[in-house]
Design an enzyme around this catalytic site. Structure first.
Site, mmCIF file in Angstrom:
data_model
loop_
_atom_site.group_PDB
_atom_site.id
_atom_site.type_symbol
_atom_site.label_atom_id
_atom_site.label_comp_id
_atom_site.label_asym_id
_atom_site.label_seq_id
_atom_site.Cartn_x
_atom_site.Cartn_y
_atom_site.Cartn_z
ATOM 1 N N CYS A 1 0.822 -1.084 0.077
ATOM 2 C CA CYS A 1 0.036 -0.044 -0.083
ATOM 3 C C CYS A 1 0.895 1.402 0.040
ATOM 4 O O CYS A 1 0.828 2.260 1.007
ATOM 5 C CB CYS A 1 -0.807 -0.012 1.259
ATOM 6 S SG CYS A 1 -1.878 -1.747 1.096
ATOM 7 N N GLU A 2 1.656 1.533 -1.111
ATOM 8 C CA GLU A 2 2.450 2.672 -1.202
ATOM 9 C C GLU A 2 2.499 3.073 -2.636
ATOM 10 O O GLU A 2 2.745 1.930 -3.570
ATOM 11 C CB GLU A 2 3.951 2.429 -0.653
ATOM 12 C CG GLU A 2 4.054 2.176 0.709
ATOM 13 C CD GLU A 2 5.114 2.987 1.534
ATOM 14 O OE1 GLU A 2 5.445 4.031 0.692
ATOM 15 O OE2 GLU A 2 5.325 2.699 2.574
ATOM 16 N N TYR B 1 22.260 -6.608 -3.530
ATOM 17 C CA TYR B 1 21.452 -5.657 -2.876
ATOM 18 C C TYR B 1 20.160 -5.913 -3.004
ATOM 19 O O TYR B 1 19.207 -4.897 -3.443
ATOM 20 C CB TYR B 1 21.855 -3.995 -3.185
ATOM 21 C CG TYR B 1 23.338 -3.963 -2.996
ATOM 22 C CD1 TYR B 1 23.740 -3.893 -1.571
ATOM 23 C CD2 TYR B 1 24.200 -3.668 -3.940
ATOM 24 C CE1 TYR B 1 25.229 -3.930 -1.342
ATOM 25 C CE2 TYR B 1 25.564 -3.483 -3.941
ATOM 26 C CZ TYR B 1 25.968 -3.616 -2.453
ATOM 27 O OH TYR B 1 27.468 -3.532 -2.212
HETATM 28 N N1 LLP Z 1 33.377 -1.684 0.417
HETATM 29 C C1 LLP Z 1 32.750 -0.897 1.138
HETATM 30 C C2 LLP Z 1 33.536 -0.352 2.221
HETATM 31 C C3 LLP Z 1 31.443 -0.676 0.601
HETATM 32 O O1 LLP Z 1 30.710 0.340 1.577
HETATM 33 C C4 LLP Z 1 30.661 -1.282 -0.329
HETATM 34 C C5 LLP Z 1 29.446 -1.066 -0.704
HETATM 35 C C6 LLP Z 1 31.355 -2.366 -0.862
HETATM 36 C C7 LLP Z 1 32.710 -2.414 -0.634
HETATM 37 C C8 LLP Z 1 30.911 -2.858 -2.037
HETATM 38 O O2 LLP Z 1 30.548 -2.044 -3.222
HETATM 39 P P1 LLP Z 1 30.237 -2.542 -4.506
HETATM 40 O O3 LLP Z 1 31.232 -3.397 -5.253
HETATM 41 O O4 LLP Z 1 29.071 -3.495 -4.122
HETATM 42 O O5 LLP Z 1 29.566 -1.535 -5.367
HETATM 43 N N2 LLP Z 1 22.425 -0.828 -1.740
HETATM 44 C C9 LLP Z 1 23.041 0.073 -2.896
HETATM 45 C C10 LLP Z 1 24.583 -0.268 -2.772
HETATM 46 C C11 LLP Z 1 25.171 0.325 -1.700
HETATM 47 C C12 LLP Z 1 26.575 -0.002 -1.600
HETATM 48 C C13 LLP Z 1 27.311 0.070 -0.158
HETATM 49 N N3 LLP Z 1 28.628 0.020 0.065
HETATM 50 C C14 LLP Z 1 22.468 -0.418 -4.260
HETATM 51 O O6 LLP Z 1 21.537 -1.277 -4.235
HETATM 52 O O7 LLP Z 1 22.613 0.052 -5.363
#
Ligand code: LLP
Length: 415
Positions: free
Chosen positions: A342-343, A370
């Site tokens: 409901c959003e 994610y």
């Molecule tokens: N190392 C650190 C310290 C981080 O904060 C992150 C992600 C990673 C590595 C890994 O990053 P990646 O390779 O996955 O880009 N929920 C968001 C993304 C948040 C990322 C947070 N930190 C989304 O769904 O796009």
């Protein structure tokens, strides 16, 4: 080659039809390809060779079986909480390949990490450094540390997932880094081993990474002049993936660009990739409950919702939608794919040209990172099941939550 391909009009994951999985396990469901996860991890590991380690960012997808697979391939892990630490240990990850990131580590989390002997703490503030030093001193051990430095470069990505600018909460300001390193070096319970940064996520160009690396190399030289020797350089995660035609550097090309810049410096390298290992290895399966064509918009109401995948609502993320069966007898229309919550913000995709009927099944592509990890029980919906596919074999690696699971920790009060 993608692990998700059409064969005779049916969408497959490896050698299994996604429709068969939907029949057997129901929808919504997250489905991951073992081959796709392995391929991306190995692209990193092979390009890096003996020059360092790949510490998979557990937050992207922390299913135990996914961690187990990566541990079996030799991966290290980047964790940000006690829960992630315990998951990695349960899945067979080696403590000596774990690094601990995050701005808010508690003393209890530090103690447990020191007890099991993790490789390194990525310290994010002067205050955290003092707490870690005293926890380690208390336990009579030395904690290996790296400082997460904020290099103040623009990652050119969505503001919520950009972390390397001055105004972000992450890391230690570049200007203060030297002083904090000197303080660290003066504390007997700490051992300075690295320099770390992570500038953001879903980066589609190499230049921000290379700019950040330049800044870290300057810092490493300044530290060397003060007698502080840096053994490793950690560039964080952040390499983007193709959601909607983006063209990020290929994993091996990215690693090679960094290696080239590092040339014959003695430091080893750490990468903390999350998304680029798992995003395109997973899909979210869903089924159309009702079609609601209307003048302004045609809505397809599906059984998955924002609680199952919050990325579209939270970051205006665009993920491709594919029908599990091509050539459906229906008129092609432009649909908004929305959930039962409901959003108004409850949507998975907007304005997609699809042929749909009630009961049509869809795959929300690029959902391996994610996706499940950010899901919730909003509207008292049980979280969905997760399936890991290996060739023709499907493994149910997380059961669908029942109502009993959803209320497990709640209590009625006595009156
Ligand atoms: N190392 C650190 C310290 C981080 O904060 C992150 C992600 C990673 C590595 C890994 O990053 P990646 O390779 O996955 O880009 N929920 C968001 C993304 C948040 C990322 C947070 N930190 C989304 O769904 O796009």
């Amino acid at each position: 080659m993608s692990a998700f391909q059409y064969r005779n009009g049916e969408l497959y994951v490896e050698d299994l039809a996604l429709n068969t999985l939907a029949d057997n396990y129901g929808t919504p469901a997250y489905v991951y390809s073992k081959a796709a996860i392995s391929e991306s991890y190995l692209a990193y590991a092979q390009a890096l060779g003996e020059r360092g380690k790949i510490c998979y960012a557990v937050k992207a997808n922390s299913n135990l079986a996914v961690l187990q697979l990566l541990a079996s391939l030799g991966a290290g892990f980047d964790i940000v909480s006690l829960g992630e630490l315990e998951r990695v240990l349960l899945a067979g990850g080696e403590p000596g390949k774990i690094i601990f990131s995050g701005v808010g580590k508690t003393a209890a989390e530090m103690r447990r990490a020191l007890e099991v002997g993790i490789a390194c703490f990525n310290v994010e503030s002067a205050a955290e450094l003092e707490v870690l030093a005293s926890v380690a001193a208390d336990m009579g051990v030395q904690a290996s540390i790296s400082l997460r430095v904020n290099p103040d470069v623009d990652a050119q990505t969505h503001p919520y997932i950009s972390t390397g600018l001055k105004e972000n909460k992450f890391g230690i300001e570049f200007q203060s880094a030297l002083a904090v390193y000197e303080r660290a070096a003066s504390l007997a319970s700490l051992k300075v081993v690295g320099v770390d940064c992570h500038i953001g996520s879903q980066l589609t160009k190499a230049s921000p990474f290379l700019d950040a690396l330049d800044r870290l190399l300057v810092l490493i030289d300044q530290l060397a002049a003060k007698g502080i020797v840096i053994e490793h350089l950690d560039l964080g995660g952040g390499l983007g993936v193709d959601y909607q035609g983006e063209q990020p550097p290929a994993i091996a090309d990215y690693v090679n660009m960094v290696l080239q810049k590092l040339a014959d410096r003695p430091q080893s390298l750490i990468f903390e990739p999350g998304r680029s290992i798992v995003a395109n290895a997973g899909v979210l399966l869903t089924e159309v409950i009702y079609l609601k064509p209307a003048e302004a918009h045609n809505f397809a109401i599906v059984d998955a919702a924002m609680n199952d995948n919050i990325r579209p609502s939270l970051y205006q993320a665009w993920q491709k939608v594919l029908p599990l069966q091509e050539n459906i007898e229906a008129e092609e229309r432009v649909w908004d794919i929305v959930g039962p919550i409901c959003e108004t913000g409850d949507f998975l995709a907007k304005k997609r040209e699809l042929k749909l009927q009630t009961g049509s099944r869809l795959a929300l592509m690029s959902s391996g990172a994610y996706g499940f990890v950010m899901s919730s029980n909003y509207n008292s919906r049980g979280r969905v099941c997760e399936i890991l596919v290996d060739g023709e074999q499907a493994h149910l690696v997380r059961e669908r939550e029942t109502f009993a699971d959803v209320i497990r920790a709640e209590k009625l009060i006595k009156n």
